[in-house]
Design a protein around this motif. Sequence first.
Motif, PDB file in Angstrom:
ATOM      1  N   GLU A  30       0.830  -1.212   0.000  1.00 14.99           N
ATOM      2  CA  GLU A  30       0.000   0.000   0.000  1.00 14.99           C
ATOM      3  C   GLU A  30       0.862   1.258   0.000  1.00 14.99           C
ATOM      4  OE1 GLU A  30      -2.698   2.403   3.280  1.00 14.99           O
ATOM      5  OE2 GLU A  30      -2.577   0.227   3.427  1.00 14.99           O
ATOM      6  N   HIS A  31       1.895   1.273   0.837  1.00 13.09           N
ATOM      7  CA  HIS A  31       2.757   2.452   0.951  1.00 13.09           C
ATOM      8  C   HIS A  31       3.621   2.620  -0.301  1.00 13.09           C
ATOM      9  CE1 HIS A  31       1.332   2.556   5.008  1.00 13.09           C
ATOM     10  NE2 HIS A  31       1.847   1.363   5.246  1.00 13.09           N
ATOM     11  N   LEU A  32       4.117   1.511  -0.838  1.00  7.15           N
ATOM     12  CA  LEU A  32       4.924   1.569  -2.054  1.00  7.15           C
ATOM     13  C   LEU A  32       4.087   2.033  -3.246  1.00  7.15           C
ATOM     14  CD1 LEU A  32       6.932  -1.726  -1.496  1.00  7.15           C
ATOM     15  CD2 LEU A  32       7.841   0.605  -1.365  1.00  7.15           C
ATOM     16  N   ALA A  33       2.842   1.585  -3.315  1.00  8.28           N
ATOM     17  CA  ALA A  33       1.952   2.009  -4.397  1.00  8.28           C
ATOM     18  C   ALA A  33       1.696   3.513  -4.313  1.00  8.28           C
ATOM     19  CB  ALA A  33       0.639   1.241  -4.332  1.00  8.28           C
ATOM     20  N   ARG A  34       1.514   4.019  -3.108  1.00 10.47           N
ATOM     21  CA  ARG A  34       1.224   5.438  -2.915  1.00 10.47           C
ATOM     22  C   ARG A  34       2.355   6.321  -3.435  1.00 10.47           C
ATOM     23  NH1 ARG A  34       0.011   5.117   2.045  1.00 10.47           N
ATOM     24  NH2 ARG A  34       2.032   5.720   2.872  1.00 10.47           N
ATOM     25  N   VAL A  35       3.602   5.843  -3.335  1.00 11.14           N
ATOM     26  CA  VAL A  35       4.755   6.639  -3.787  1.00 11.14           C
ATOM     27  C   VAL A  35       5.279   6.158  -5.138  1.00 11.14           C
ATOM     28  CG1 VAL A  35       5.377   7.310  -1.440  1.00 11.14           C
ATOM     29  CG2 VAL A  35       6.446   5.286  -2.474  1.00 11.14           C
ATOM     30  N   ASN A  36       4.503   5.268  -5.783  1.00 11.02           N
ATOM     31  CA  ASN A  36       4.833   4.749  -7.108  1.00 11.02           C
ATOM     32  C   ASN A  36       6.196   4.046  -7.137  1.00 11.02           C
ATOM     33  OD1 ASN A  36       4.034   4.211  -9.731  1.00 11.02           O
ATOM     34  ND2 ASN A  36       5.104   6.009 -10.546  1.00 11.02           N
ATOM     35  N   ALA A  37       6.500   3.285  -6.085  1.00  3.84           N
ATOM     36  CA  ALA A  37       7.751   2.527  -6.012  1.00  3.84           C
ATOM     37  C   ALA A  37       7.496   1.084  -6.451  1.00  3.84           C
ATOM     38  CB  ALA A  37       8.283   2.546  -4.580  1.00  3.84           C
ATOM     39  N   ALA A  38       8.553   0.429  -6.878  1.00  2.89           N
ATOM     40  CA  ALA A  38       8.448  -0.956  -7.340  1.00  2.89           C
ATOM     41  C   ALA A  38       7.937  -1.859  -6.221  1.00  2.89           C
ATOM     42  CB  ALA A  38       9.799  -1.445  -7.830  1.00  2.89           C
ATOM     43  N   PHE A 117       7.691   6.187   5.252  1.00  5.46           N
ATOM     44  CA  PHE A 117       6.977   6.740   4.109  1.00  5.46           C
ATOM     45  C   PHE A 117       5.936   7.745   4.574  1.00  5.46           C
ATOM     46  CE2 PHE A 117       8.125   2.781   1.710  1.00  5.46           C
ATOM     47  CZ  PHE A 117       8.785   3.423   0.670  1.00  5.46           C
ATOM     48  N   ASP A 118       5.809   8.833   3.809  1.00  4.18           N
ATOM     49  CA  ASP A 118       4.738   9.783   4.070  1.00  4.18           C
ATOM     50  C   ASP A 118       3.412   9.033   4.041  1.00  4.18           C
ATOM     51  OD1 ASP A 118       6.511  11.907   4.212  1.00  4.18           O
ATOM     52  OD2 ASP A 118       6.237  12.489   2.112  1.00  4.18           O
ATOM     53  N   GLY A 119       2.550   9.324   4.975  1.00  2.40           N
ATOM     54  CA  GLY A 119       1.241   8.697   5.022  1.00  2.40           C
ATOM     55  C   GLY A 119       1.194   7.374   5.761  1.00  2.40           C
ATOM     56  N   ASN A 120       2.337   6.862   6.199  1.00  2.00           N
ATOM     57  CA  ASN A 120       2.347   5.604   6.947  1.00  2.00           C
ATOM     58  C   ASN A 120       1.877   5.895   8.374  1.00  2.00           C
ATOM     59  OD1 ASN A 120       3.055   3.303   8.485  1.00  2.00           O
ATOM     60  ND2 ASN A 120       4.757   2.838   7.133  1.00  2.00           N
ATOM     61  N   PRO A 121       0.833   5.199   8.852  1.00  2.00           N
ATOM     62  CA  PRO A 121       0.327   5.467  10.199  1.00  2.00           C
ATOM     63  C   PRO A 121       1.354   5.185  11.299  1.00  2.00           C
ATOM     64  CG  PRO A 121      -0.949   3.712   9.129  1.00  2.00           C
ATOM     65  CD  PRO A 121       0.043   4.213   8.130  1.00  2.00           C
ATOM     66  N   ALA A 122       2.405   4.435  11.000  1.00  2.00           N
ATOM     67  CA  ALA A 122       3.449   4.168  12.000  1.00  2.00           C
ATOM     68  C   ALA A 122       4.127   5.463  12.450  1.00  2.00           C
ATOM     69  CB  ALA A 122       4.486   3.203  11.440  1.00  2.00           C
ATOM     70  N   LYS A 123       4.059   6.503  11.633  1.00  2.00           N
ATOM     71  CA  LYS A 123       4.686   7.778  12.006  1.00  2.00           C
ATOM     72  C   LYS A 123       4.128   8.296  13.325  1.00  2.00           C
ATOM     73  CE  LYS A 123       5.919  12.356  10.350  1.00  2.00           C
ATOM     74  NZ  LYS A 123       5.726  13.389   9.326  1.00  2.00           N
ATOM     75  N   LYS A 124       2.844   8.076  13.568  1.00  2.00           N
ATOM     76  CA  LYS A 124       2.235   8.521  14.834  1.00  2.00           C
ATOM     77  C   LYS A 124       2.877   7.808  16.021  1.00  2.00           C
ATOM     78  CE  LYS A 124      -2.395   9.776  13.118  1.00  2.00           C
ATOM     79  NZ  LYS A 124      -1.936  10.227  11.853  1.00  2.00           N
ATOM     80  N   LEU A 125       3.154   6.519  15.878  1.00  2.80           N
ATOM     81  CA  LEU A 125       3.830   5.769  16.934  1.00  2.80           C
ATOM     82  C   LEU A 125       5.223   6.347  17.167  1.00  2.80           C
ATOM     83  CD1 LEU A 125       4.389   3.411  18.909  1.00  2.80           C
ATOM     84  CD2 LEU A 125       4.968   2.022  16.905  1.00  2.80           C
ATOM     85  N   TYR A 126       5.947   6.595  16.096  1.00  7.30           N
ATOM     86  CA  TYR A 126       7.306   7.129  16.241  1.00  7.30           C
ATOM     87  C   TYR A 126       7.285   8.484  16.945  1.00  7.30           C
ATOM     88  CZ  TYR A 126       8.204   3.510  12.741  1.00  7.30           C
ATOM     89  OH  TYR A 126       8.273   2.322  12.059  1.00  7.30           O
ATOM     90  N   GLU A 127       6.338   9.324  16.569  1.00  4.21           N
ATOM     91  CA  GLU A 127       6.223  10.632  17.228  1.00  4.21           C
ATOM     92  C   GLU A 127       5.895  10.464  18.709  1.00  4.21           C
ATOM     93  OE1 GLU A 127       4.867  13.284  13.375  1.00  4.21           O
ATOM     94  OE2 GLU A 127       3.307  12.334  14.597  1.00  4.21           O
ATOM     95  N   ALA A 128       5.012   9.534  19.034  1.00  2.97           N
ATOM     96  CA  ALA A 128       4.640   9.290  20.428  1.00  2.97           C
ATOM     97  C   ALA A 128       5.834   8.799  21.255  1.00  2.97           C
ATOM     98  CB  ALA A 128       3.495   8.276  20.506  1.00  2.97           C
TER      99      ALA A 128
END
Length: 148
Positions: A30-38, A117-128
């Motif tokens: 899902e995250h790779l598709a969002r950034v058009n990565a292989a 990746f931008d938009g990955n919900p894990a970013k919220k965990l990292y910020e916390a």
Amino acid sequence: MAAETQLEFRPATSADLPFLTALRHATMSEHLARVNAARDDAAQLARILFQFEHAQIVSIAGKQIGLLKAYREPGQWYIAQIQIAPEFQGRGLGRSILDKVLTQASNDNLPTVLRVFDGNPAKKLYEAKGFKEIGQDGVECLMSCPPA
């Protein structure tokens, strides 16, 4: 954490590649598709094999549930990958895995760095957990957490 959810870590081997490929497709497509990565098997395998000597299979009661790839670099700890099978997400396991690395980094009095990746919900965990954005390339965010 209850005994039945006690995390176990062991070095990954080539026998784990089918599990790791399926895990990467399930957690990253899902995250790779969002950034058009292989997203093909060859691209997934290349990412899995990057720094493979640091890859650890994460299990609960002998059942493989994820991957941790983290290592010490000069002046910092770097988290290259944390992946948890979708059916085990949302249970605080990512936080526990992250705590393992942050504890080691704090014991070494070093910051911990990762990319998400931008938009990955894990970013919220990292910020916390105390990570702050220190760089951005339009696809990924570079984050750093000081030692405790």
